[in-house]
Design an enzyme around this catalytic site. Structure first.
Site, PDB file in Angstrom:
ATOM      1  N   THR A 138       6.189   0.856   0.460  1.00 49.53           N
ATOM      2  CA  THR A 138       7.041  -0.169   1.070  1.00 49.53           C
ATOM      3  C   THR A 138       6.865  -1.513   0.253  1.00 49.53           C
ATOM      4  O   THR A 138       6.058  -2.139   0.654  1.00 49.53           O
ATOM      5  CB  THR A 138       7.200  -0.234   2.510  1.00 49.53           C
ATOM      6  OG1 THR A 138       7.233   1.102   3.017  1.00 49.53           O
ATOM      7  CG2 THR A 138       8.374  -0.921   3.137  1.00 49.53           C
ATOM      8  N   HIS A 154       5.322   6.516  -1.604  1.00 49.83           N
ATOM      9  CA  HIS A 154       5.935   5.423  -1.762  1.00 49.83           C
ATOM     10  C   HIS A 154       5.002   4.242  -1.489  1.00 49.83           C
ATOM     11  O   HIS A 154       4.207   4.451  -0.782  1.00 49.83           O
ATOM     12  CB  HIS A 154       7.302   5.273  -1.135  1.00 49.83           C
ATOM     13  CG  HIS A 154       6.987   5.289   0.272  1.00 49.83           C
ATOM     14  ND1 HIS A 154       6.831   6.495   1.200  1.00 49.83           N
ATOM     15  CD2 HIS A 154       6.761   4.190   1.138  1.00 49.83           C
ATOM     16  CE1 HIS A 154       6.614   6.014   2.406  1.00 49.83           C
ATOM     17  NE2 HIS A 154       6.735   4.723   2.442  1.00 49.83           N
ATOM     18  N   HIS A 214       0.826  -1.254  -0.187  1.00 47.02           N
ATOM     19  CA  HIS A 214      -0.130  -0.121  -0.029  1.00 47.02           C
ATOM     20  C   HIS A 214       0.793   1.210   0.128  1.00 47.02           C
ATOM     21  O   HIS A 214       2.048   1.288   0.288  1.00 47.02           O
ATOM     22  CB  HIS A 214      -0.934   0.103   1.243  1.00 47.02           C
ATOM     23  CG  HIS A 214      -0.048   0.112   2.600  1.00 47.02           C
ATOM     24  ND1 HIS A 214       0.564  -1.076   3.074  1.00 47.02           N
ATOM     25  CD2 HIS A 214       0.363   1.214   3.396  1.00 47.02           C
ATOM     26  CE1 HIS A 214       1.200  -0.314   4.235  1.00 47.02           C
ATOM     27  NE2 HIS A 214       1.188   0.777   4.402  1.00 47.02           N
ATOM     28  N   THR A 255       0.832   4.708   2.045  1.00 48.38           N
ATOM     29  CA  THR A 255       0.142   5.388   3.148  1.00 48.38           C
ATOM     30  C   THR A 255       0.019   6.673   2.697  1.00 48.38           C
ATOM     31  O   THR A 255       0.973   7.571   2.017  1.00 48.38           O
ATOM     32  CB  THR A 255       1.106   5.373   4.539  1.00 48.38           C
ATOM     33  OG1 THR A 255       1.485   3.831   4.686  1.00 48.38           O
ATOM     34  CG2 THR A 255       0.312   6.127   5.806  1.00 48.38           C
TER      35      THR A 255
HETATM   36  P1  2AM Z   1       5.211   3.169   5.250  1.00 44.61           P
HETATM   37  O1  2AM Z   1       3.834   3.849   4.756  1.00 44.61           O
HETATM   38  O2  2AM Z   1       6.486   3.466   4.882  1.00 44.61           O
HETATM   39  O3  2AM Z   1       5.205   1.351   4.614  1.00 44.61           O
HETATM   40  C1  2AM Z   1       1.614   0.850   9.257  1.00 44.61           C
HETATM   41  O4  2AM Z   1       2.510   0.907  10.335  1.00 44.61           O
HETATM   42  C2  2AM Z   1       1.794   1.848   8.043  1.00 44.61           C
HETATM   43  O5  2AM Z   1       2.169   3.112   8.418  1.00 44.61           O
HETATM   44  C3  2AM Z   1       3.047   1.287   7.462  1.00 44.61           C
HETATM   45  O6  2AM Z   1       2.909   1.332   6.093  1.00 44.61           O
HETATM   46  C4  2AM Z   1       4.198   2.625   7.744  1.00 44.61           C
HETATM   47  O7  2AM Z   1       5.034   3.050   6.667  1.00 44.61           O
HETATM   48  C5  2AM Z   1       3.363   3.947   8.240  1.00 44.61           C
HETATM   49  N1  2AM Z   1       3.657   4.464   9.223  1.00 44.61           N
HETATM   50  C6  2AM Z   1       4.076   3.857  10.432  1.00 44.61           C
HETATM   51  N2  2AM Z   1       4.449   4.786  11.369  1.00 44.61           N
HETATM   52  C7  2AM Z   1       4.480   6.012  10.656  1.00 44.61           C
HETATM   53  C8  2AM Z   1       4.772   7.352  11.147  1.00 44.61           C
HETATM   54  N3  2AM Z   1       5.180   7.532  12.304  1.00 44.61           N
HETATM   55  N4  2AM Z   1       4.480   8.117  10.148  1.00 44.61           N
HETATM   56  C9  2AM Z   1       4.117   7.956   8.841  1.00 44.61           C
HETATM   57  N5  2AM Z   1       3.998   6.614   8.468  1.00 44.61           N
HETATM   58  C10 2AM Z   1       3.973   5.990   9.430  1.00 44.61           C
END
Ligand code: 2AM
Length: 213
Positions: free
Chosen positions: A146, A144, A69, A71
């Site tokens: 991941t 992005h 996904h 985010t």
């Molecule tokens: P990602 O989007 O880079 O993969 C659940 O943990 C999702 O939320 C993950 O996909 C993660 O990174 C994102 N995530 C986790 N902690 C975060 C934070 N503090 N700020 C932004 N994104 C975060």
């Protein structure tokens, strides 16, 4: 109301539709295979593993990631700054459940993370929250997917890794072009940071939704 407040998710984002998840995973695996086969990568292998003699199994180094996904807003069930405002945003409400195409323009790898750069459309940018990390670069440039993390890496590392690369490029660092193939241009930026700019962007159908965990 409290009912609405307790309904805030862990995060909002675009969830890559099932058949595209498989494609994306195989693209990532092939990217890693190509990388390890390159002399230039082997030469800099200690970026990844200090004691590496000459070989590293990148498939071992990077663990498989679950649901792929992009985010948009990490809400942490309402604890994150601006979570409620984001959920109540008109564009967010209207787009919830809608399917669109994500344009994946590059793959990048660092010793910590493996990701795909997402180039957002104007419409998709409406769903991108203003965020402090993107200061000095254009809005949405940290978007992005991941694909994988190395062991012990924080799950939020991919965004900062991508931003570091975006900033280097913005400062005019061109990196060292290592390979020009059908897939695209592979560039080394030092400190284990590699970018494969895709000649043909990979389009992945994705649904804008949220995840509760
Ligand atoms: P990602 O989007 O880079 O993969 C659940 O943990 C999702 O939320 C993950 O996909 C993660 O990174 C994102 N995530 C986790 N902690 C975060 C934070 N503090 N700020 C932004 N994104 C975060």
């Amino acid at each position: 109301t409290s009912l609405e407040e307790t309904s805030l998710p862990l995060f909002f984002g675009w969830f890559v539709c099932h058949p595209f998840q498989e494609n994306l995973r195989s693209i990532a695996v092939n990217f890693l295979k190509t990388l390890v086969s390159l002399e230039a990568f082997r030469k800099n292998i200690t970026d990844f593993k200090e004691d590496a003699e000459k070989d590293i199994d990148l498939k071992e180094h990077f663990h498989d990631k679950g649901m792929l996904h992009c985010t948009t807003k990490f809400c942490e069930y309402g604890k994150a700054d601006g979570a409620k405002e984001y959920a109540e945003n008109q564009a967010v409400k209207e787009s919830y459940g809608c399917v669109s195409q994500l344009t994946l323009s590059a793959l990048f790898v660092t010793p910590r993370t493996l990701g795909a750069t997402v180039t957002l459309t104007e419409e998709q940018l409406q769903l991108w929250p203003a965020n402090a990390e993107e200061e000095g670069v254009s809005q949405g440039s940290s978007a992005h997917i991941t694909l994988s993390y190395a062991e012990g890496v924080d799950p939020l590392q991919t965004g900062p890794d991508l931003l570091e690369l975006v900033r280097l490029q913005q400062q005019g660092q061109e990196g060292e072009t290592v390979q020009d193939s059908e897939l695209g241009l592979l560039t080394y930026f030092g400190k284990g940071m590699w970018v494969l700019g895709l000649r043909e962007p990979f389009l992945a159908t994705a649904c804008f939704s949220s995840f509760y965990g």
